[in-house]
Scaffold this motif. Sequence first.
Motif, PDB file in Angstrom:
ATOM      1  N   GLY A  76      15.041 -39.925 140.929  1.00 15.61           N
ATOM      2  CA  GLY A  76      15.856 -40.959 140.314  1.00 15.61           C
ATOM      3  C   GLY A  76      15.549 -41.100 138.836  1.00 15.61           C
ATOM      4  O   GLY A  76      15.246 -40.118 138.141  1.00 15.61           O
ATOM      5  N   ASP A  83      11.597 -52.685 137.446  1.00 14.66           N
ATOM      6  CA  ASP A  83      12.433 -51.970 138.404  1.00 14.66           C
ATOM      7  C   ASP A  83      11.768 -51.976 139.771  1.00 14.66           C
ATOM      8  O   ASP A  83      10.540 -52.004 139.883  1.00 14.66           O
ATOM      9  CB  ASP A  83      12.646 -50.520 137.954  1.00 14.66           C
ATOM     10  N   VAL A  84      12.561 -51.924 140.796  1.00 14.73           N
ATOM     11  CA  VAL A  84      12.079 -51.879 142.176  1.00 14.73           C
ATOM     12  C   VAL A  84      12.388 -50.501 142.733  1.00 14.73           C
ATOM     13  O   VAL A  84      13.496 -49.982 142.565  1.00 14.73           O
ATOM     14  CB  VAL A  84      12.749 -52.967 143.033  1.00 14.73           C
ATOM     15  N   LEU A  85      11.393 -49.906 143.397  1.00 15.21           N
ATOM     16  CA  LEU A  85      11.585 -48.582 143.993  1.00 15.21           C
ATOM     17  C   LEU A  85      12.478 -48.697 145.214  1.00 15.21           C
ATOM     18  O   LEU A  85      12.335 -49.625 146.025  1.00 15.21           O
ATOM     19  CB  LEU A  85      10.242 -47.979 144.396  1.00 15.21           C
ATOM     20  N   ASP A  86      13.398 -47.745 145.384  1.00 12.75           N
ATOM     21  CA  ASP A  86      14.247 -47.763 146.569  1.00 12.75           C
ATOM     22  C   ASP A  86      13.515 -47.113 147.729  1.00 12.75           C
ATOM     23  O   ASP A  86      12.403 -46.585 147.586  1.00 12.75           O
ATOM     24  CB  ASP A  86      15.588 -47.083 146.289  1.00 12.75           C
ATOM     25  N   ALA A  87      14.145 -47.161 148.893  1.00 15.98           N
ATOM     26  CA  ALA A  87      13.492 -46.685 150.116  1.00 15.98           C
ATOM     27  C   ALA A  87      13.160 -45.185 150.029  1.00 15.98           C
ATOM     28  O   ALA A  87      12.107 -44.745 150.496  1.00 15.98           O
ATOM     29  CB  ALA A  87      14.397 -46.964 151.322  1.00 15.98           C
ATOM     30  N   ARG A  88      14.087 -44.403 149.446  1.00 17.58           N
ATOM     31  CA  ARG A  88      13.830 -42.957 149.357  1.00 17.58           C
ATOM     32  C   ARG A  88      12.630 -42.670 148.469  1.00 17.58           C
ATOM     33  O   ARG A  88      11.810 -41.813 148.783  1.00 17.58           O
ATOM     34  CB  ARG A  88      15.088 -42.269 148.807  1.00 17.58           C
ATOM     35  N   GLN A  89      12.513 -43.354 147.364  1.00 16.44           N
ATOM     36  CA  GLN A  89      11.374 -43.157 146.462  1.00 16.44           C
ATOM     37  C   GLN A  89      10.071 -43.601 147.122  1.00 16.44           C
ATOM     38  O   GLN A  89       9.031 -42.959 146.947  1.00 16.44           O
ATOM     39  CB  GLN A  89      11.616 -43.937 145.160  1.00 16.44           C
ATOM     40  N   VAL A  90      10.122 -44.703 147.902  1.00 17.45           N
ATOM     41  CA  VAL A  90       8.915 -45.161 148.618  1.00 17.45           C
ATOM     42  C   VAL A  90       8.481 -44.122 149.632  1.00 17.45           C
ATOM     43  O   VAL A  90       7.284 -43.822 149.779  1.00 17.45           O
ATOM     44  CB  VAL A  90       9.187 -46.528 149.290  1.00 17.45           C
ATOM     45  N   ARG A  91       9.466 -43.534 150.377  1.00 19.33           N
ATOM     46  CA  ARG A  91       9.115 -42.504 151.361  1.00 19.33           C
ATOM     47  C   ARG A  91       8.495 -41.286 150.680  1.00 19.33           C
ATOM     48  O   ARG A  91       7.558 -40.678 151.205  1.00 19.33           O
ATOM     49  CB  ARG A  91      10.363 -42.093 152.141  1.00 19.33           C
ATOM     50  N   THR A 132       5.462 -48.953 155.525  1.00 18.58           N
ATOM     51  CA  THR A 132       6.385 -49.914 154.918  1.00 18.58           C
ATOM     52  C   THR A 132       5.731 -50.578 153.732  1.00 18.58           C
ATOM     53  O   THR A 132       4.515 -50.524 153.554  1.00 18.58           O
ATOM     54  CB  THR A 132       6.802 -50.967 155.943  1.00 18.58           C
ATOM     55  N   ASN A 163       6.071 -53.809 145.053  1.00 22.81           N
ATOM     56  CA  ASN A 163       6.911 -52.632 144.832  1.00 22.81           C
ATOM     57  C   ASN A 163       7.630 -52.806 143.501  1.00 22.81           C
ATOM     58  O   ASN A 163       8.695 -53.413 143.441  1.00 22.81           O
ATOM     59  CB  ASN A 163       7.926 -52.484 145.971  1.00 22.81           C
TER      60      ASN A 163
END
Length: 489
Positions: free
Chosen positions: A141, A115-123, A94, A105
């Motif tokens: 993205g 910009d903030v990374l979304d959950a898919r990009q973090v994974r 996380t 993030n």
Amino acid sequence: MPSPPSRWTLRSKLLASMLALFSVIMLATGALTLLETQRYLERGLVSDLSTVLSRVDVDRDRDGRTLPPRGRGDRPGAPGGGDVLVLGLKADGTVATTASGVAINAVVNEDREDDVLDARQVRRIARADVGTQPRRVEIGGDVGTYLLKADTLPGGSRLIVGVSTHPVDELLAKLLALVAGGTMLGLVAVGVGGTVLIRRSLAPLDRVAATARRVSDLKLDSGQVALAERVPADDADPNTEVGQVGLALNTMLDNVESALHARQESETQVRQFVADASHELRTPLASIRGYAELTRRESEPVPPTVTHAIGRVESEALRMQVLVEDLLLLARLDAGRPLEREPVDLSLLAVNAVSDAHAASPDHVWELDLPEEPVEVPGDQARLHQILANLLANARTHTPAGTRVITRVRPEGSLVRISVNDDGPGVPDAVQATVFERFTRGDDARTRNGGSTGLGLSIVAAVGQAHGGRVEMSSRPGDTTFSVLLPAE
């Protein structure tokens, strides 16, 4: 289907070689340039990544915070320009936060809000297992591809810092397009320039080939031949490859011309000898025949054996006289003596010739095939009659009794065809190629009823050519045709 390279012209081969060599050099140079540029730019990216990571670490140590300051002037942008990614990950994958609860993030952007990374990009970044060694990761993205590097945080968390590879990728794409475009333009320039240069360089070879073609069109098989064609001196320079070919061709033409002159002199001497010998033999042969006839008129009894011998002498003298007359005629035709030119009725000649042939060989079936209107040609009546007589004599001599012989006269446009067809055994294949040459006989395969000098058909060919015509022959068992085509005017 295109022809294989082995059948290409020399121009095509040279031009293809130039284009292939240019392409190899340009592609090799472009590839090395791209690889070296890529290595250089990627080293710069790694250096920028290390710098950004060190800045983040300094900020973290100084302020006790993990996320860089939010002030625009204090952002840890890449030294070479471009976006910077900062991501904190806990051990469970996380997003980590700072002491004040702010998520670590963000993509720090020089031209807009972070910009903030979304959950898919973090994974995706977490699955990339980024370590201390820089690694390219496609984040997806609008973020694109980043060169990432990780640093360990207290508690087992990781701080991942990355710099965008977009500037480097964009520069490499532009460089690739520049190399490809330059190669294409270079190929066009080399193709056009090479074509012009090759054409100019091979122009002397074209002139040498043109000289050879003009010589090849000359009639060299008979008569006086003048070989005035030569390769120009400028194209016969021994210091150049094409000049060596031109010089060799000139030397060969000189030798051929000398050989042709020698042949012409030899033929002239032989023809003169045949003409002189034939002329000189006419008188003694006439005397022999005269004395033989005089002996037969002797009033005193002559023994039968002597009578037979005198008859044979007279017969052979007559045969020799015919041979001498034929040789003398051929010698005169070879010498180019002009023939008479007056209208000749070929239909009437054919009627008379067939009538004579029927009287000489009633065992054959003689037929006439003539048009309704008389056919006339300009020429020498005696010689044209000799053509018909010789063709009919050839059919009579070399075919068995009962053979059907058809004599035809037909207008064919600007020509008139005289043909004699028989259904005899035909001309042997080995003789067909030389049937109109002198002293050619086909007695091995055809029935021979009388003597033949082998000059009959050669006289037909010579007389036909002297009238501006030509001879033809087609033969197979049961169908043999000899033809003479004469100009109608």
